[in-house]
Each structure stands twice: as structure tokens, then as C-alpha cells.
Design a protein around this motif. Structure first.
Motif, short mmCIF file in Angstrom:
data_model
loop_
_atom_site.label_atom_id
_atom_site.label_comp_id
_atom_site.label_asym_id
_atom_site.label_seq_id
_atom_site.Cartn_x
_atom_site.Cartn_y
_atom_site.Cartn_z
N THR A 255 45.40 42.94 8.29
CA THR A 255 44.31 43.76 7.76
C THR A 255 44.24 43.56 6.33
N THR A 256 43.15 43.07 5.53
CA THR A 256 43.17 43.15 4.02
C THR A 256 42.11 44.27 3.71
N PHE A 257 42.40 44.55 2.33
CA PHE A 257 41.28 45.62 1.87
C PHE A 257 41.49 45.02 0.07
N ASP A 258 40.33 45.58 -0.40
CA ASP A 258 40.27 45.40 -1.88
C ASP A 258 39.81 46.77 -2.45
N GLN A 259 40.04 47.03 -3.65
CA GLN A 259 39.47 48.18 -4.52
C GLN A 259 39.32 47.97 -5.82
N GLU A 260 38.69 48.73 -6.51
CA GLU A 260 38.13 48.67 -7.90
C GLU A 260 38.12 50.05 -8.43
N ARG A 261 38.83 50.23 -9.63
CA ARG A 261 38.68 51.67 -10.50
C ARG A 261 38.23 51.19 -11.92
N ASP A 262 37.23 52.13 -12.50
CA ASP A 262 37.12 52.36 -13.81
C ASP A 262 37.72 53.54 -14.18
N TRP B 2 43.83 46.29 -17.02
CA TRP B 2 43.59 46.31 -18.19
C TRP B 2 43.60 47.43 -19.01
N ILE B 3 44.29 47.57 -20.23
CA ILE B 3 44.83 48.94 -20.78
C ILE B 3 44.26 48.78 -22.44
N ASP B 4 43.73 49.88 -22.96
CA ASP B 4 43.40 49.88 -24.06
C ASP B 4 44.31 49.89 -25.44
N ASP B 5 44.36 49.75 -26.39
CA ASP B 5 45.35 49.70 -27.43
C ASP B 5 46.18 50.80 -27.49
N GLN B 6 45.62 52.12 -27.15
CA GLN B 6 46.20 53.35 -27.03
C GLN B 6 47.20 53.59 -25.83
N GLY B 7 46.90 52.62 -24.97
CA GLY B 7 47.56 52.84 -23.66
C GLY B 7 46.98 53.52 -22.35
N HIS B 8 45.59 53.61 -22.75
CA HIS B 8 44.78 54.23 -21.60
C HIS B 8 44.33 53.15 -20.62
N PRO B 9 44.34 53.36 -19.18
CA PRO B 9 43.95 52.15 -18.49
C PRO B 9 42.44 52.36 -18.69
N LEU B 10 41.69 51.01 -18.49
CA LEU B 10 40.61 50.55 -18.31
C LEU B 10 39.84 50.34 -17.10
N ARG B 11 40.58 49.19 -16.55
CA ARG B 11 40.34 48.77 -15.31
C ARG B 11 41.64 48.45 -14.34
N LEU B 12 41.42 48.72 -13.17
CA LEU B 12 42.44 48.36 -12.34
C LEU B 12 41.81 47.88 -11.12
N GLU B 13 42.53 46.68 -10.73
CA GLU B 13 41.84 45.88 -9.42
C GLU B 13 42.96 45.60 -8.71
N ALA B 14 42.91 45.71 -7.44
CA ALA B 14 43.90 45.21 -6.52
C ALA B 14 43.13 44.72 -5.18
N ALA B 15 43.94 43.83 -4.55
CA ALA B 15 43.83 43.48 -3.00
C ALA B 15 45.13 43.50 -2.36
N GLY B 16 45.03 44.14 -1.01
CA GLY B 16 46.25 44.31 -0.33
C GLY B 16 46.22 43.53 0.96
N VAL B 17 47.34 43.50 1.71
CA VAL B 17 47.43 42.96 2.84
C VAL B 17 48.20 43.84 3.83
N ILE B 18 47.87 44.66 4.78
CA ILE B 18 48.75 45.39 5.79
C ILE B 18 49.24 44.40 6.74
N TYR B 19 50.45 44.28 6.87
CA TYR B 19 51.03 43.54 8.08
C TYR B 19 51.63 44.22 9.17
#
Length: 596
Positions: free
Chosen positions: A570-577, A544-561
């Protein structure tokens, strides 16, 4: 009351929020059902969203052979399935089908569209008035019916109560009893062990109703007079009784139901139906959204733990420049649920100080919001120029595990400095880097309590595990990887920026999140980091990005094969504010504050 099949498109590419894509080891079919996604994974296997031949959706509980072949598990599962097939309760997910003799036995129940109680409270806040009473009565009705058949739930927590548009539903009854495995969040469990009646479920009911009314999760401290906020006297009294230490002093589920439906004349089922028809308002099922790969971590077994240790264990504390163990993006929080109508303009900021345009409808980049690559490139450029920055990251390896949490702050005034505070079940640490080139190094250990940080013990270090420049670059690394991977980035329009309130809001009390909307992007990229014994790492993200282009929230989940196919994925997830435009105050300790 049968939950209707959602009319919105639901398939493997469009799943309800909270349901993730199938993993590589999940079956394409279970009995007569075509599987679509994963509702949850726990110690008893997985619950899959599936579609019958007639198009109706079902929740299919699939037990792995190693669980099902435990002593007497199949016999107990048969008993619990028999109970469920006889249960007649409005607010208990109904039986559909089962095959208990299969190598991996399965049990299908109705699929309940809607948010879990935990998701609803997180997104919309506590329930109020008659809606709260209807929730209390409906869940009491489900428990009373189940207890009358001799069943116990023993896994009630906010994820096992689903709020459908037509009423609440309790799911997963009897699974914990059948498998002998604890499935729920232990914080919601009764203090006594080996319960043989419904008192343990009643205790959990009391905690759940208090949570629904106030948003307060269990603290671990028992009291016979729990705070219930503005809850009306009858329900507040029942919550208090259900929360008593002694099992014998708690009411039965049937008595709870009778107290909550006065004047029913003995027809409790009709009373609950009438209560829901008149009082169950403001609850909706979210629309399915586009998904790619599985976002739900699997339960990590012993072999996987070894692999995870080899891949990321050291990075938790030594760092790879990303601020997190894998340097990947992750689920992050930055903005509570926006309750405005669809026609309202976005506020353009996800946290205190996040800038936004007055228009709230278009990004500052010339190419427009639909050009995801251009927008993220502009975001990356803004991050390079930012004189201040804060981001909070949560990272976990498996769904039930405790997260590692990182809070990184950067400022250029009055002294250039960057600080990372790391919280992990195995310990805490502080990395402070300052000076013109961020070359001065101080380490620290954190003492944290229920009310936040109590103290920091600083000590000098001339061989830090991570440089200041690496810490700063870590804030930008995920965005660089998205662009380097030539990712197909999908623009999903303006949407509310999700944020889950948790204990870490207490620790990071300098974060203030506001309800807002952001421009929502989604995609999948390949993590370019070369990891020992890993063939590739695939990461899904939402941004999610605000109107000026700055990040607000970044979510991801990954799989390591893994390189070796005999090893589990192996799976993982992360959250960033992210927070920008808010000057940071980073304390640089003086000599007397620094130990040896």
C-alpha cells in the motif's frame, strides 16, 4: 522534431522531477529496455522511463495482463500502434518499438524531457503571447495528424501535454481507445459519451488552452463563452468554439491548426516548425534529482482497500496525534515558484509571517545547514516553543483518489486553543480543543461551497476522538520520527519551495504563500508506528526550512509492506504547509452556537 536525450545524468538514483523510483513489482527490463523509473500509473498500467542499449531514453507503456487480456484489447492496441508508427507530427510523441504479443504487452515512444503543462502552470504561472500561440498550434497539429489517421486520444488533460525545451508534445494517444479505460482527469473530458470523431479531443483542447492561458481549471459548469483573460482575439475565439456544448458545432483540429498558422500556404508542418523556432521561449527541462524509493502510489485494488481500511481507515477521523491518517510526513505546500536568478538571496519565508534572516544564506543553527540532523533537531525545538502555528496537510492513498485535507491552527492568545478542520470525500469535521490544558472539547460539521466555508455546526462532546495535546504533538511527529530513525539526511542546498494552488486555497483563505527559497533536505526513514498486519512502513521525505530553522514545506511518500506477502503493498503520500509568527484567530463558540 525529435526531443534530444538529456545530457544530465539520468539513472535509477537520479531521475527527472515527476518520475519516481521503481516499485518492488516493476520489472527491471521491458524487452530491450532497462527500466529506470515510473512516469505515471493509471487504469491502463504504468508508463516507465527506460534506457535503450545505445543510451537513448524512452517512455515504455506497460499493460498488465488483466488489462491486455480484456475482450479485443490486443487487437485494438495493434491498430493504435499501427497508427502511431505512421504518424508524422512534430508535437506527438513518436513511436519507437513495441511487443504486443508479450504476456504484458508494451509500447515504447520517445521520452519527452520537460514539465507537464500542469506542472509548468503550477510552477511558473500561465503562458503568454507567442509561447501560448505556439502551444495551441503545436497541440492542434498533433491532434490533427492523429485524427487524420482515424485515431482518438480521449484522455487529454494537463498531464498528457509535456512542454519540452523544443516544443510541446502530446503523449499517450490511443491508449484509452485501445483499453477502453478512462485514463485522464474526468474534469477535462467532453460531456458527450461514446464519441466517434475528434470533437471530444477538440473540447479537451479548448479547456487546456484556457487553463494554459489563465490557470483556471474546469469548474464543471459549461459555457459557450468561457473567460480567457488577456488571450488575443483569434485564439480566444477558437477556445470558445472548441468549448461548445454540441459536438457538431466545434471546429476540427485541422481547422484549429489552419486558423493558428495563417499564411502557411498549405505547408502546416513547416508553419508549426517555424512558429516553434521563433516563439517557443522560456521553457526548460528541470535537472534530474536524487531519488530513493518509489514515490508514486500504485492503483489500489480491492484487496489493498481492505488492508488500507484495517490500517488507516479509522485514523482518518479518530486521529493518531499526527493530524493525518498515518501520522507520516507528506507532500505539503508552502511557497509558489521563485522566479529570481540563482544568485539572488533567499527571502527566508515560505508564507506570510514566516520569519527569515536578512542574509538569506545560512541557517541560525551553529552547525551550519549541511548537518541535517542538527538542523532538524533545532527545528523541532522551535516548534515546541512556538506560541502560534498553522499547518495544512493533504493525504491520499492512491494517485487518482481524492485527498483528505486537514488544517490545524494553534494559538496561546487570548485563550490557548487548537483546532483541526478535516475535509474528506466522505464528510467533514471540526475538532476544537481549548483551555489551559486544552481539555475543553467541542466538535463540529462544516458546510463548504465553491467560495470557501459557508457555515460550521457546533455540538458539545465529552469523549472526543483525539485530545488537544495529541493534535499539537501531531505537528511535530514527523520530525521526531526522522531523528529517531537515525536517518541519513542529505542537504540539497537552497531551492524554490514548491506549492500547488488548488481548491483548498479557497477553503483555507487565511493562508498566504509567497515565492521563496528554503534549505532543502531529503532522506528516508522507517515509520516506528506499529500497524496491524504491517511488516514495516518506509517513508521518503523532502523538507524545506527557512533561515531561522522553521519548517516551510514537508513532503513524503510511503510504502506499507504487509506482513502477509500475498497482500499488495500500500502506498500513500502527504503534503504539509507550515506557517509561524502569524497570530491565529480561533473562534470559540458560545453556548447559543452549540447544539446538542
Amino acid at each position: 522534431m525529435t526531443s534530444p536525450t538529456p545530457t544530465a545524468r539520468v539513472d535509477r538514483g537520479h531521475l527527472p522531477p515527476g518520475v519516481v523510483g521503481l516499485g518492488r513489482k516493476d520489472p527491471e527490463r521491458v524487452g530491450p529496455y532497462r527500466t529506470l523509473g515510473v512516469i505515471r500509473r493509471d487504469a491502463a498500467g504504468a508508463t516507465l522511463l527506460a534506457e535503450a542499449d545505445d543510451g537513448a531514453l524512452a517512455s515504455v507503456r506497460l499493460l498488465p495482463a488483466e488489462v491486455a487480456d480484456g475482450p479485443d484489447v490486443r487487437a485494438r492496441l495493434a491498430a493504435e500502434t499501427g497508427r502511431l508508427s505512421r504518424a508524422r507530427a512534430l508535437c506527438l510523441a513518436g513511436y519507437r518499438d513495441a511487443d504486443l504479443q508479450a504476456a504484458e504487452p508494451w509500447l515504447a515512444t520517445e521520452y519527452v524531457p520537460g514539465r507537464t503543462l500542469g506542472e509548468h502552470v503550477t510552477e511558473h504561472g500561465p503562458l503568454r503571447g507567442e509561447t501560448l500561440t505556439a502551444l495551441a498550434a503545436g497541440t492542434a497539429e498533433a491532434l490533427a495528424a492523429w485524427h487524420a489517421l482515424g485515431g482518438l486520444h480521449l484522455a487529454l488533460d494537463p498531464s498528457r501535454v509535456v512542454l519540452s525545451p523544443r516544443g510541446p508534445k502530446i503523449v499517450d494517444p490511443g491508449i484509452s481507445s485501445a483499453t477502453g479505460r478512462p485514463l485522464g482527469d474526468g474534469r477535462w473530458a467532453a460531456p458527450e459519451q461514446g464519441a466517434v470523431d475528434g470533437s471530444a479531443d477538440v473540447f479537451a483542447w479548448g479547456l487546456l488552452m484556457r487553463y494554459a492561458a489563465t490557470g483556471a481549471e474546469p469548474s464543471g459548469t459549461m459555457t459557450d463563452d468561457p473567460a480567457t483573460g488577456a488571450v488575443s482575439a483569434p485564439l480566444a475565439s477558437l477556445i470558445g468554439e472548441a468549448s461548445r456544448r454540441e459536438p457538431g458545432e466545434r471546429p476540427t483540429a485541422l481547422r484549429l491548426l489552419e486558423e493558428l498558422t495563417p499564411g502557411s500556404g498549405g505547408d502546416l508542418g513547416r508553419a508549426v516548425s517555424d512558429l516553434l523556432a521563433g516563439s517557443w521561449t522560456g521553457v526548460s527541462a528541470p535537472e534530474p534529482r536524487r531519488v530513493r524509493r518509489s514515490r508514486t502510489p500504485v492503483v489500489v485494488g480491492a484487496a489493498s482497500v481492505v488492508l488500507v481500511g484495517a490500517l488507516v481507515g479509522g485514523l482518518l477521523w479518530s486521529g493518531d496525534g499526527s493530524g493525518g491518517p498515518l501520522g507520516a510526513l507528506g507532500p505539503t505546500g508552502s511557497g509558489s515558484q521563485d522566479t529570481r536568478g540563482e544568485g539572488d538571496a533567499a527571502s527566508g519565508g515560505g508564507a506570510e509571517g514566516s520569519g527569515g534572516s536578512e542574509e538569506g544564506a545560512a541557517l541560525a543553527v551553529e552547525s551550519g545547514p549541511e548537518d541535517g540532523a542538527a538542523v532538524i533537531a533545532e527545528t523541532l525545538a522551535l516548534m515546541h516553543e512556538a506560541p502560534d502555528l498553522l499547518y495544512r496537510e493533504q493525504y491520499r492513498i492512491d494517485e487518482g483518489g481524492e485527498p483528505a485535507v486537514f488544517i490545524v491552527e494553534y494559538t496561546e492568545e487570548p485563550v490557548r486553543a487548537i483546532q483541526r478542520m478535516a475535509y474528506h470525500p466522505m464528510g467533514t469535521s471540526v475538532n476544537l480543543r481549548f483551555g489551559t490544558d486544552l481539555g475543553e472539547e467541542i466538535e463540529g460539521r462544516i458546510a463548504a461551497g465553491e467560495s470557501g466555508i459557508e457555515s460550521i455546526e457546533y455540538f458539545q462532546s465529552d469523549h472526543g476522538s483525539i485530545t488537544g495535546q495529541e493534535l499539537l504533538e501531531g505537528a511535530r511527529t514527523p520530525f521526531e520520527w526522522i531523528l529517531e530513525s537515525d536517518t541519513e539526511i542529505e542537504y540539497l542546498g537552497l531551492s524554490a519551495v514548491p506549492h500547488e494552488t488548488s481548491y483548498w486555497d479557497t477553503i483555507s483563505d487565511h493562508l498566504v504563500f509567497e515565492a521563496t527559497e528554503g534549505h532543502h533536505y531529503s532522506g528516508t526513514y522507517v515509520d516506528p508506528t506499529e500497524r496491524q498486519e504491517a511488516r514495516e512502513t518506509i517513508v521518503d521525505f523532502d523538507l524545506w526550512i527557512d533561515d531561522q530553522g522553521h519548517p516551510l514545506r514537508l513532503e513524503a511518500a510511503g510504502v506499507i509492506y504487509p506482513e502477509n506477502p500475498a497482500h499488495p503493498e500500500t502506498t500513500f503520500d502527504q503534503e504539509r504547509d507550515y506557517v509561524f509568527h502569524e497570530p491565529r484567530e480561533i473562534h470559540i463558540p458560545e453556548g447559543s452556537e452549540i447544539g446538542s
